[in-house]
Design a protein around this motif. Structure first.
Motif, short mmCIF file in Angstrom:
data_model
loop_
_atom_site.label_atom_id
_atom_site.label_comp_id
_atom_site.label_asym_id
_atom_site.label_seq_id
_atom_site.Cartn_x
_atom_site.Cartn_y
_atom_site.Cartn_z
N VAL A 32 1.09 -1.38 -0.12
CA VAL A 32 0.51 -0.29 0.27
C VAL A 32 0.87 1.42 0.01
N LEU A 33 1.66 0.77 1.09
CA LEU A 33 2.42 2.23 0.64
C LEU A 33 3.39 2.74 -0.81
N TRP A 93 2.20 1.46 -3.59
CA TRP A 93 1.25 2.11 -4.07
C TRP A 93 1.05 4.00 -4.00
N ASP A 94 0.19 3.69 -2.68
CA ASP A 94 0.33 5.35 -2.91
C ASP A 94 1.41 6.03 -3.34
N THR A 130 0.90 6.38 -6.90
CA THR A 130 -0.51 7.47 -7.10
C THR A 130 -0.78 8.44 -7.14
N ALA A 186 1.03 10.28 -3.88
CA ALA A 186 1.51 10.73 -2.67
C ALA A 186 1.93 11.76 -2.81
N PRO A 187 2.02 13.00 -1.45
CA PRO A 187 2.56 14.63 -2.01
C PRO A 187 4.11 14.02 -1.78
N ARG A 188 4.90 15.14 -2.82
CA ARG A 188 6.27 14.99 -3.25
C ARG A 188 6.87 15.42 -1.68
N LYS A 189 6.34 16.34 -1.06
CA LYS A 189 7.04 16.98 0.12
C LYS A 189 7.67 15.66 1.55
N GLY A 190 6.72 14.94 1.30
CA GLY A 190 6.27 13.42 1.80
C GLY A 190 7.47 11.91 2.08
N ILE A 194 10.80 11.06 4.06
CA ILE A 194 10.92 10.48 5.28
C ILE A 194 9.64 8.86 5.23
N ARG A 195 8.91 9.14 4.08
CA ARG A 195 7.88 8.12 3.69
C ARG A 195 9.03 6.85 3.38
N THR A 207 10.64 5.22 6.41
CA THR A 207 9.38 4.53 6.69
C THR A 207 8.91 3.34 6.48
N ARG A 227 11.13 6.13 16.34
CA ARG A 227 11.14 6.17 15.27
C ARG A 227 10.35 5.00 14.71
N SER A 278 7.15 4.94 12.53
CA SER A 278 6.92 4.60 11.35
C SER A 278 5.58 2.97 11.24
N GLU A 320 3.11 5.99 10.68
CA GLU A 320 2.68 6.33 9.52
C GLU A 320 2.11 5.11 8.42
N GLU A 335 1.74 20.31 -1.91
CA GLU A 335 2.44 19.32 -2.26
C GLU A 335 3.30 18.51 -1.13
N ASN A 387 2.94 12.21 7.96
CA ASN A 387 4.46 12.38 8.03
C ASN A 387 4.13 14.25 8.04
N GLY A 409 5.32 16.19 6.50
CA GLY A 409 5.59 16.16 5.04
C GLY A 409 4.08 16.15 3.73
N ARG A 459 -3.12 15.06 5.01
CA ARG A 459 -4.02 14.80 3.65
C ARG A 459 -5.19 15.11 4.53
#
Lengths: 505, 505
Positions: free
Chosen positions: A28-29, A31-32, A35, A37-41, A44-45, A48, B17, B21, B24, B229, B245, B247, B250
């Motif tokens: 899911v992470l 895929w997200d 499809t 997910a915002p650039r600024k995250g 960290i994503r 994660t 951290r 995770s 998140e 963003e 997170n 960044g 939603r």
């Protein structure tokens, strides 16, 4: 089953289920991320994803897992398992042995890098900026070389990678199969490009509303039998299918306003992958057997739907009218036959995922040869664009004007998927061989397709392939379904018959 | 910092951290379930959420965590931490102590149940089927009662729940605050409903294209300073905001074709929550301090944007023209003043999230009293619809025609969030008190809003509230920002001034 064995089995299953939970979440992470997910995250994503991949990895190679595997290695205990249970243990054991030698810290660093690298690749592709991507790719390759040492070098270093996607595949086998295929396809491609007949494709060079494209993709997926209550369709830069769990098999496509065919065929392609995963026997849910048998078998199912059904005359006899209704303005003066010829136009082109059925295999051979050089013959990442471009010149007679349309076009390397590409051509071969059997067992196949009665095809594939998931190896499947081992002649026969007729050779 | 202390701190941070995770990933899994995950995958997904929540939970109460907390409990070690580090330890310690007594297996069962229950609630709400939802809710309440025993009963059982959302909040305090508020609001609500003036709202009862609604929501969010963003806007049954997170914060909204205001104000509301989380100091990322100070403070930010700014005259002086441009057909003959009066119409209505600012607090008081009965006075889940309906009759003079418009309307109970509702009214009170200070410090506030110059407001809130995240308690924040403890009179003053003017009282 003795009480002790059934207790151990129960606990083993729970551990496996837990590991599968990590993979569902990671799926899911991913895929997200792809499809929307915002650039600024994303930084960290990525971290994660790295952390959770490492946790899953640690469980896979844990002492606890080692003890279960040891327990079930004892013939007294293994003898009490049924065939499926034994397959499951074998599958887990393979992953365990592959990975237990990789230090978890290295794996974590690799996972974070691979995730960042995919994001960087998207940008680099958009900006044709190989230099910006090179440091990431160099690190990815170095990691893979390091991992090959951990996994153990087979006949050659690259053999180790091939085997991970297609069990028992070797450089020697692929070389032989590709040689046999080339011997028949190269003259065919040559004859086609010499032919004075050129399908008319001018009518495809118009603007096609993306909302309508989306509707038509959804319509076709419904016709194939894709279950929208067990999946969803989204958009991403590079189309993909992902089975998150047996009731959630998602696909993505990519709409281009000036190319209506791109989304149509990528939807059929990813739909084929998804149909496979949606129809795996539900009793395998929560185990690693609830997935495709191999990359090659998976690809055979996408190719079968995309090309062998989706680019056939009977298919468009049924569906061209629908397409015209979605785009009356653009297609009202186009005949069915002209459309059929246009979707099968052979053209030496730059982009693999947009290539025709026939030249497609050359795109694969290029990648296969480059990967072999990269892992067996000391080619450096820096040299990739040059080697890429010269091979395209040599095999297809064309030169990418920039790296976005060249070496940066595919997502695979950014995620470390080296050894994967060969599966695409294997997929074509498996598909052609299965189609040969399907046609023998279902002599009215073309009629069914022409009626839009695709359910019997889905049922046949479910019965013969889908439901088994990963409980059989690719070799077992192709032998059981077709009565024969993999034979590249079926693909060559299919392509010759089809393209000689189209190009009047 | 001594080497030993800094090493321990480093390892402690890594563990934290890792836990973050999981949260998140769980946040993404929840977001995905609510924004379009396929129905057939939800059972396995719920199980997966349960398994991963349990892993996160186990880490939070692990022996390793216990050892870190013990280490930092030693004044010699704690003395070497800075203020933020001490807050972080305190926050983690609170969770540790709350949860260490809950057996992990019970927590896992609860997590799976809560996740399934949310999905069942969606169906039940749609079909007004309380009976279908009752068994789930009964189990959720039983689990909460069991957990209260694990957590320790405060003055009353329900006090334990209140404290989890708003630190140090008690039944005694809420009763007192609500009494003081009621003493001023009840006569006001009465006077308003007696007033002969009734705002015209007929023009709102038209069909409004959802695509245009979506565009307008995105426009307003951009005006507020929501960073697309670092977030995205989607649709779900019940609008929510989720900070995955720093960044990636939603929000969702819900478009109703026959109610253009619903999405406008839920976007402003969730946008207020999101603005808070997007502007928390980035140095807190990856720690539990990178979130709102409490539910009440969080809610104050959504209310401030939704109501105090978003339903003000200066706001619509600036933005009504834009709304008209999005819906020229429907709004061309509507005057700004009529629109302003319509968005502030007071009406005793059934649905909390659609209620006006003034009667809203009665919806909260109903839920607060019901929850108090459920946890302190032996009310059974079976009796909920009846009690619900009779309280609506008593307080608002209206009776839900079915449970979908009554007791099933809110998501909270399905996820086990009892004790949460009071925070909404606290939020209104914090917001009114902060607005009072903001207006003193920014005397041209109305002019700025009327110019659409909302950036200075966002900056003031960032400076005073947002950036601190959870490094201060609600009481510390309200005292520092306004120089005074929580005082419900500011809300009553604000509402009296606004509604006496509108209703010409």
């Amino acid at each position: 089953m003795e009480v002790q064995v059934s207790q151990q089995w129960e606990q083993f299953q729970q551990l496996v289920r837990k590991i599968m939970s990590y993979y569902e979440a990671l799926g899911v992470l991913h895929w997200d991320l792809r499809t929307g997910a915002p650039r600024k995250g994303t930084d960290i994503r990525s971290e994660t994803i790295g952390i959770l991949s490492t946790e899953a990895f640690k469980l896979q190679v844990s002492e606890e897992m080692g003890q279960f595997l040891q327990f079930f290695a004892d013939p007294k205990h293994e003898g009490q398992l049924d065939e499926r249970q034994r397959r499951m243990v074998a599958e887990i054991r393979k992953l365990y042995e592959q990975n237990k030698s990789i230090p978890p810290e290295r794996f974590k660093e690799y996972s974070i890098l691979a995730s960042q690298s995919e994001t960087k690749w998207e940008e680099a592709k958009k900006n044709s900026d190989f230099a910006g991507f090179e440091p990431y790719l160099t690190k990815i390759v170095a990691f893979k070389q390091e991992f090959i040492d951990y996994w153990g070098v087979k006949s050659t270093r690259y053999d180790t990678l091939l085997d991970m996607y297609e069990p028992d595949l070797t450089v020697e086998k692929v070389d032989a199969i590709f040689d046999r295929l080339k011997a028949r396809l190269v003259p065919l491609v040559h004859a086609v490009s010499e032919s004075s007949f050129k399908p008319e494709t001018g009518f495809l060079k118009q603007l096609f509303d993306i909302g309508q494209q989306d509707k038509f993709s959804r319509f076709l997926l419904g016709q194939m039998g894709y279950d929208f209550e067990a999946g969803r369709l989204d958009e991403s830069v590079h189309p993909f299918a992902t089975g998150l769990n047996p009731g959630d098999v998602r696909i993505t496509t990519h709409y281009l306003q000036d190319d209506v065919l791109s989304a149509v065929f990528s939807s059929l392609h990813e739909g084929g992958h998804a149909l496979y995963e949606q129809n795996i026997d539900k009793s395998l849910a929560g185990t690693p057997l609830s997935s495709g048998a191999s990359m090659g078998i998976h690809e055979s199912q996408s190719r079968l739907w995309e090309n062998m059904i989706g680019r056939s005359r009977p298919f468009w006899r049924r569906y061209f009218g629908d397409l015209q209704q979605h785009f009356p303005e653009q297609l009202k003066d186009v005949s069915l036959e002209d459309f059929y010829l246009a979707v099968n136009k052979v053209e030496n082109s730059l982009i693999r995922i947009e290539a025709d059925e026939l030249t497609y295999n050359l795109h694969i051979i290029i990648r296969y040869e480059i990967e072999k050089q990269l892992f067996n013959e000391g080619l450096s990442v820096k040299e990739l664009p040059e080697v890429w471009n010269s091979k395209y010149k040599e095999y297809l007679g064309i030169m990418p004007p920039n790296d976005g349309l060249g070496v940066l076009q595919d997502v695979h390397w950014s995620g470390g998927d080296f050894g994967y590409f060969a599966s695409y051509s294997l997929g074509n071969m498996y598909a052609a061989q299965m189609l040969h059997t399907l046609r023998k067992e279902m002599p009215n196949l073309d009629e069914l397709i022409e009626q839009g009665n695709l359910a019997p095809i889905k049922e046949w594939l479910t019965e013969k392939v889908y439901r088994f998931g990963k409980t059989e190896t690719p070799s077992e499947i192709i032998l059981r379904v077709t009565g024969e081992e993999l034979n590249p002649d079926y693909l060559a026969d299919y392509l010759e018959a089809k393209y000689k007729e189209i190009y009047k050779l």
